[in-house]
Design a protein around this motif. Structure first.
Motif, mmCIF file in Angstrom:
data_model
loop_
_atom_site.group_PDB
_atom_site.id
_atom_site.type_symbol
_atom_site.label_atom_id
_atom_site.label_comp_id
_atom_site.label_asym_id
_atom_site.label_seq_id
_atom_site.Cartn_x
_atom_site.Cartn_y
_atom_site.Cartn_z
ATOM 1 N N GLN A 252 -11.299 -12.785 6.232
ATOM 2 C CA GLN A 252 -10.328 -13.889 6.155
ATOM 3 C C GLN A 252 -9.023 -13.678 5.909
ATOM 4 O O GLN A 252 -7.895 -14.196 6.412
ATOM 5 N N ALA A 253 -8.477 -12.422 5.164
ATOM 6 C CA ALA A 253 -7.359 -11.936 4.754
ATOM 7 C C ALA A 253 -6.630 -11.469 5.968
ATOM 8 O O ALA A 253 -5.424 -12.095 6.514
ATOM 9 N N ASP A 254 -7.473 -10.762 6.866
ATOM 10 C CA ASP A 254 -6.769 -10.237 8.149
ATOM 11 C C ASP A 254 -6.342 -11.555 9.139
ATOM 12 O O ASP A 254 -5.261 -11.449 9.687
ATOM 13 N N ALA A 255 -7.316 -12.369 9.182
ATOM 14 C CA ALA A 255 -6.941 -13.801 10.111
ATOM 15 C C ALA A 255 -5.660 -14.394 9.567
ATOM 16 O O ALA A 255 -5.073 -14.879 10.501
ATOM 17 N N THR B 172 8.745 -11.930 5.944
ATOM 18 C CA THR B 172 7.849 -10.596 6.552
ATOM 19 C C THR B 172 7.507 -9.925 5.299
ATOM 20 O O THR B 172 6.544 -9.062 5.169
ATOM 21 N N LEU B 173 8.510 -9.610 4.218
ATOM 22 C CA LEU B 173 8.259 -8.857 3.275
ATOM 23 C C LEU B 173 6.853 -9.319 2.212
ATOM 24 O O LEU B 173 6.038 -8.452 2.198
ATOM 25 N N GLY B 174 6.820 -10.467 2.215
ATOM 26 C CA GLY B 174 5.432 -11.012 1.706
ATOM 27 C C GLY B 174 4.232 -10.735 2.585
ATOM 28 O O GLY B 174 3.211 -10.079 1.981
ATOM 29 N N LEU B 175 4.333 -10.719 3.903
ATOM 30 C CA LEU B 175 3.148 -10.289 4.526
ATOM 31 C C LEU B 175 2.949 -8.969 4.518
ATOM 32 O O LEU B 175 1.562 -8.597 4.500
ATOM 33 N N ASP B 176 3.811 -8.145 4.603
ATOM 34 C CA ASP B 176 3.816 -6.631 4.315
ATOM 35 C C ASP B 176 3.090 -6.444 2.849
ATOM 36 O O ASP B 176 2.166 -5.423 2.749
ATOM 37 N N ARG B 177 3.575 -7.154 2.079
ATOM 38 C CA ARG B 177 2.847 -7.009 0.594
ATOM 39 C C ARG B 177 1.333 -7.424 0.777
ATOM 40 O O ARG B 177 0.369 -6.322 0.173
ATOM 41 N N THR C 157 -0.406 -6.957 3.378
ATOM 42 C CA THR C 157 -0.999 -6.083 4.349
ATOM 43 C C THR C 157 -1.510 -4.981 3.756
ATOM 44 O O THR C 157 -2.316 -4.236 3.842
ATOM 45 N N ALA C 158 -0.749 -4.299 2.744
ATOM 46 C CA ALA C 158 -0.647 -3.180 1.830
ATOM 47 C C ALA C 158 -2.152 -3.540 1.009
ATOM 48 O O ALA C 158 -2.870 -2.619 0.698
ATOM 49 N N VAL C 159 -2.114 -4.482 0.389
ATOM 50 C CA VAL C 159 -3.191 -4.848 -0.493
ATOM 51 C C VAL C 159 -4.634 -4.724 0.424
ATOM 52 O O VAL C 159 -5.618 -4.475 -0.140
ATOM 53 N N GLY D 80 -2.288 5.519 0.486
ATOM 54 C CA GLY D 80 -1.795 5.346 2.195
ATOM 55 C C GLY D 80 -0.956 3.606 2.046
ATOM 56 O O GLY D 80 0.123 3.656 2.519
ATOM 57 N N ALA D 81 -1.908 2.876 1.491
ATOM 58 C CA ALA D 81 -1.246 1.539 1.381
ATOM 59 C C ALA D 81 0.165 1.523 0.339
ATOM 60 O O ALA D 81 1.029 0.715 0.631
ATOM 61 N N ALA D 82 0.050 2.082 -0.650
ATOM 62 C CA ALA D 82 1.181 1.953 -1.607
ATOM 63 C C ALA D 82 2.461 2.738 -0.885
ATOM 64 O O ALA D 82 3.553 2.337 -1.097
ATOM 65 N N ASP D 83 2.173 3.861 -0.229
ATOM 66 C CA ASP D 83 3.205 4.741 0.426
ATOM 67 C C ASP D 83 3.835 3.922 1.591
ATOM 68 O O ASP D 83 4.894 3.622 1.921
ATOM 69 N N THR D 84 2.963 2.875 2.351
ATOM 70 C CA THR D 84 3.404 2.028 3.184
ATOM 71 C C THR D 84 4.365 1.033 2.814
ATOM 72 O O THR D 84 5.325 0.790 3.300
ATOM 73 N N LEU D 85 3.694 0.345 1.759
ATOM 74 C CA LEU D 85 4.584 -0.729 1.043
ATOM 75 C C LEU D 85 5.909 -0.159 0.598
ATOM 76 O O LEU D 85 6.952 -0.880 0.642
#
Length: 895
Positions: A723-726, A744-749, A751-753, A763-768
């Motif tokens: 559901q989160a991905d959708a 977009t910053l919120g969506l990147d956040r 996505t990292a979660v 990897g998620a922390a490094d990407t964010l």
């Protein structure tokens, strides 16, 4: 324990009193009748934490009964106290517990009370409460004063409340050190809130203002007046006296009765004058001198005259005969020079139709409008209508009064005037009155939809009226989620608008298209903004012009031009305030609250939200909006518990009003509370409800409420990754289509979660971290991203990096003064400081079983442990990993 009702407007006084009690000794509250001493005593007693509370509340009739207060205080505790026989005998006799064989020995009685208090204090902390101490019988008062001087070193505190207009006379009843606190009137906002919360039938804002003034801040007086008004129908005319109930009337009439006739003439003049002063009634006037000598009128240093208490004006007005009242206005009309005041007094001195006076009132109303006094203009036009002989002109002037009252935020008065127009008018005048009634319905326009059919019957071929009707039909359709139908009505209105002699009709149509324009792409929205700017250029303030300028600022805000949006709205706020356009000001304040919040100015957002909420309550018939704004204030710099209470009330009110848009906002704000409390499943459910409701009413702009990222992140934390991905895919497509990169910053956040919960927190922390910009148009979004980064780093077992990210988030939220998030991050940082110990081998085995989805009982069986032992180990594991439950557990990353 009986719940103590909230005490409004006394926060500083309560804090001072509690501080004094904490220091030991006694506290004496004093003030006039009805000022709230007894209620404040209840609050202080409830918070004192005393083991034993002994209380007396004597009445006037008790003053002649010796030792009755001692009976109230000590009769119930005397049987459990050991006293020497001669002292007990004295106390038993005084309290009529035994037949008197000898007269009471005064010294023995005093010593008995001292010993009784000392023995009680050895076992308990003792609080003596002496309410209405002015009625204490002298015999009891003497004994209590004797005891107060001798229990200073014991655990005995004394609270005294005395009705006194000056200094108290009962301070000797409390042990040293004694703190004296004078209670004066509460402020106007607190009185208004008291009336709103304690009366079954709400009063109009104009009537509330009069009660506030007449009560002079005395809460008891305010409630008596409010209840009398409720029995009277909830309001009175601007030129009618308030219905002063008997208890209050007696307080004033006794002082008025001895005055000479000349003084009564002066009192009536001071009552009717807008700004009474010595320029109108110089000192030396016999009537004024008598009124001053009686203490009813006071001359200030600047020459202004005022009543010693506002109730005097109401009683004087009620006592005046009609002829005396008109004579007072006639005399004042000859004295004043201001054309607005003169026109009003001339009208009130001539209580019959008079065309020249009516015309003078219309001109005075025009002048009042230019001065930004729309409420005054409404009253003058109402008077003009009543003095107008011709029925058709009278109806038009009543309609003008209704429009001015609506713009001034006097919703109830405006609605009453509209209904008066409907009763006496025909054709277009009646139709316009019904359209205004529809507008005054606030958000509950569905209940007033039938008015539009009645308007259609009177509209005829008038293009302006028919266009206005189509715009209201479009508003109703949009409000109920029928977007296609709303746009069709707008298309029809656009055909009629050029034929109407009203440039604001085109503006109204453009405004209503704005919520749907973003979905058509940034080019369509930009074109709409250009057209709005062109059509509003050079036009004076009106509701459509104000709304157009608000929407232009909001579009700037949603595109990320935050400083420009704030500047536009601040300038508009000053203009609407100066023009007295309260109804428009509410819209500006709501939008400015959003702008301040996105600009990271939480203290400013709180102040603006609170002010907007107060105005909403006065003006809007749906209280849900005001409650939601107050919750916004709490979420910026206040209490989560208070926000939760307000939002629950708002949700109920919005359901009753069938207001989908504001119901969505309330759900979104409740979700934000859940986020702050770490309740991810609840947050996901509420964010989902918010987003779905906004879609139902046609709102798809991802920068409108910033719900998409929070919904996706909450779903991810709750383990609902699909559901989160959708949600993220849908949000990113709308961001691209509508030109909203600011979100977009919120969506990147989020996505990292999602990546972290899938098993890769490092990897998620490094990407964010790589996506974090140094600044952002919405500073709180950047602060939130740093918080999420800290959470991911903690899950990745990189404690130093987690602390660094959390500290940066705290710095940013502190700069914004965002109290709820400051509290949350400080809690998380304290947890980081306790996560030093590694997992033991047993704890590691338990974690492995958790990853395989085992229940507590299955883990206990596999590891030969009791279920309680597994639960105890899980508590330690969660603490070490900095998580709350197994849903937050992620696989251990590789070294």
């Amino acid at each position: 324990m009986v719940a103590v009702p909230p005490v409004l407007g006394r926060a500083q006084v309560i804090a001072r009193c509690r501080s004094a009690l904490a220091d030991g000794g006694g506290l004496v509250l004093h003030g006039p009748a009805g000022i709230g001493k007894s209620l404040l005593l209840d609050v202080l007693v409830a918070g004192a934490g005393a083991d034993l509370v002994l209380r007396t509340s004597p009445a006037a009739a008790d003053r002649d009964l010796p030792h009755v207060a001692l009976y109230d205080l000590f009769a119930k505790v005397l049987p459990v106290v050991e006293l020497p026989a001669h002292l007990r005998a004295a106390l038993d006799t005084a309290l009529l517990r035994s037949a008197p064989e000898h007269p009471v020995d005064p010294l023995a009685l005093r010593l008995a009370v001292v010993d009784l208090l000392r023995e009680l204090a050895e076992r308990h902390s003792v609080l003596l409460v002496l309410d209405d101490a002015q009625w204490l019988d002298p015999a009891s008062a003497e004994v209590l004063a004797f005891a107060a001087r001798r229990v200073v070193d014991n655990r005995v505190w004394v609270l005294v409340a005395e009705r006194a207009d000056g200094s108290p006379t009962t301070a000797d009843l409390a042990p040293s050190p004694v703190t004296e606190v004078e209670l004066t009137g509460i402020d106007a906002d607190a009185v208004a809130e008291l009336l709103r919360t304690r009366l079954v039938r709400p009063l109009s804002s104009a009537t509330v203002d009069r009660v506030v003034a007449a009560s002079a801040g005395n809460p008891f007086y305010a409630l008596l007046l409010g209840r009398a008004l409720a029995r009277h129908g909830g309001s009175v005319g601007a030129d009618e006296p308030l219905p002063v109930p008997g208890k209050l009337r007696e307080l004033v009439v006794d002082r008025l009765a001895p005055l000479p006739a000349q003084a009564w003439d002066v009192l009536r003049l001071v009552t009717v004058a807008v700004r009474p002063g010595l320029d109108l009634l110089p000192l030396g006037d016999p009537g004024l001198d008598a009124a001053v000598a009686a203490g009813l009128v006071v001359a200030d240093e600047d020459g202004a005259l005022r009543f010693s208490h506002a109730l005097v004006a109401e009683v004087v007005a009620a006592e005046a005969a009609a002829a005396q009242w008109t004579a007072a206005h006639a005399r004042m009309a000859a004295l004043v020079t201001d054309p607005i005041e003169r026109a009003r007094h001339r009208a009130l001195a001539t209580p019959r139709p008079d065309a020249p006076i009516a015309a003078e009132l219309v001109e005075a109303a025009r002048l009042a409008t230019t001065r930004g006094a729309l409420a005054t203009a409404a009253d003058l036009l109402r008077l003009a209508a009543h003095r107008t002989p011709a029925p058709s002109i009278r109806a038009e002037r009543l309609l003008g009064a209704a429009r001015a009252a609506a713009e001034a935020g006097l919703t109830a008065s405006a609605a009453d005037l509209c209904r008066a127009v409907v009763r006496i008018a025909v054709g277009p005048t009646r139709a316009w009155a019904r359209l205004l009634l529809f507008d005054l319905a606030g958000r509950d326009i569905v209940a007033f939809a039938g008015l539009l059919d009645e308007v259609a019957a009177d509209a005829g071929d008038d293009p302006g009226l028919r266009c206005a009707l189509l715009l209201r039909r479009a508003e109703l359709a949009a409000h109920t989620g029928r977007t296609t139908e709303a746009l069709a009505y707008l298309d029809q209105a656009d055909v009629l608008a050029p034929r109407a002699d009203d440039p604001t009709l085109v503006i109204r149509s453009l405004i209503m298209r704005i919520p749907f324009a973003a979905a058509s792409g940034p080019d369509t929205e930009t074109d709409l903004c250009r057209r709005l700017t062109r059509h509003t250029a050079g036009l004076p303030l009106s509701e459509p012009v104000v709304y157009a300028r608000v929407y232009l600022a909001i579009i700037c805000l949603r595109r990320g031009d935050t400083p420009e949006a704030v500047d536009m709205l601040e300038r508009l706020r000053h203009e609407t305030e100066a023009a007295g356009r309260i109804r428009d000001l509410i819209m500006v304040l709501y939008s400015l609250t959003s702008a301040y919040e996105r600009a990271g100015r939480c203290a400013d957002a709180r102040r603006t939200a609170v002010r907007g909420a107060r105005l909403r309550v006065d003006v809007d018939q749906n209280p849900g909006i005001g409650l939601t704004l107050r919750a916004v204030a709490e979420l910026n710099t206040g209490s989560l518990d208070e926000a939760t209470t307000l939002l629950a009330q708002a949700e109920k009110a919005d359901e009753q009003a069938r207001d989908g848009e504001w119901a969505a906002y309330a759900s979104g704000l409740r979700a934000r509370v859940a986020v702050l409390r770490g309740e991810h499943r609840a947050a996901a459910r509420l964010f989902g409800s918010c987003l779905a409701t906004l879609r139902e009413v046609g709102y798809t702009d991802p920068a409108m409420f910033l719900v998409d990222a929070d919904l996706a992140e909450s779903l991810a934390w709750a383990g609902q990754s699909d559901q989160a991905d959708a949600v993220l895919r849908d949000a990113r497509s709308r961001v691209a289509a509508q030109g909203r990169p600011v979100v977009t910053l919120g969506l990147d956040r989020a996505t990292a979660v999602l990546a972290a919960t899938a098993g890769d927190p490092r990897g998620a922390a490094d990407t964010l971290r790589a996506h974090l910009p140094p600044t952002h148009p919405y500073p709180l979004e950047l602060a939130r991203a740093w918080f999420t980064l800290g959470t991911l780093e903690r899950r990745a077992r990189r404690k130093a990096a987690a602390r660094e990210a959390m500290t940066e988030s705290l710095r940013r939220y502190t700069t914004a003064s965002c109290t709820p998030w400051i509290d949350r991050i400080e809690t998380e940082l304290s947890k980081l400081d306790t996560q030093d110990a590694p997992l033991t081998p047993l704890e590691t085995q338990i974690v492995d079983h958790l990853h395989q989805g085992a229940s507590n009982r299955q883990i206990a069986t596999a590891l030969h442990l009791s279920v309680k032992a597994v639960e105890a180990n899980l508590t330690r594991i969660y603490r070490k990993l900095g998580i709350r439950n197994r849903a937050e557990l992620t696989p251990t990353p590789p070294a």
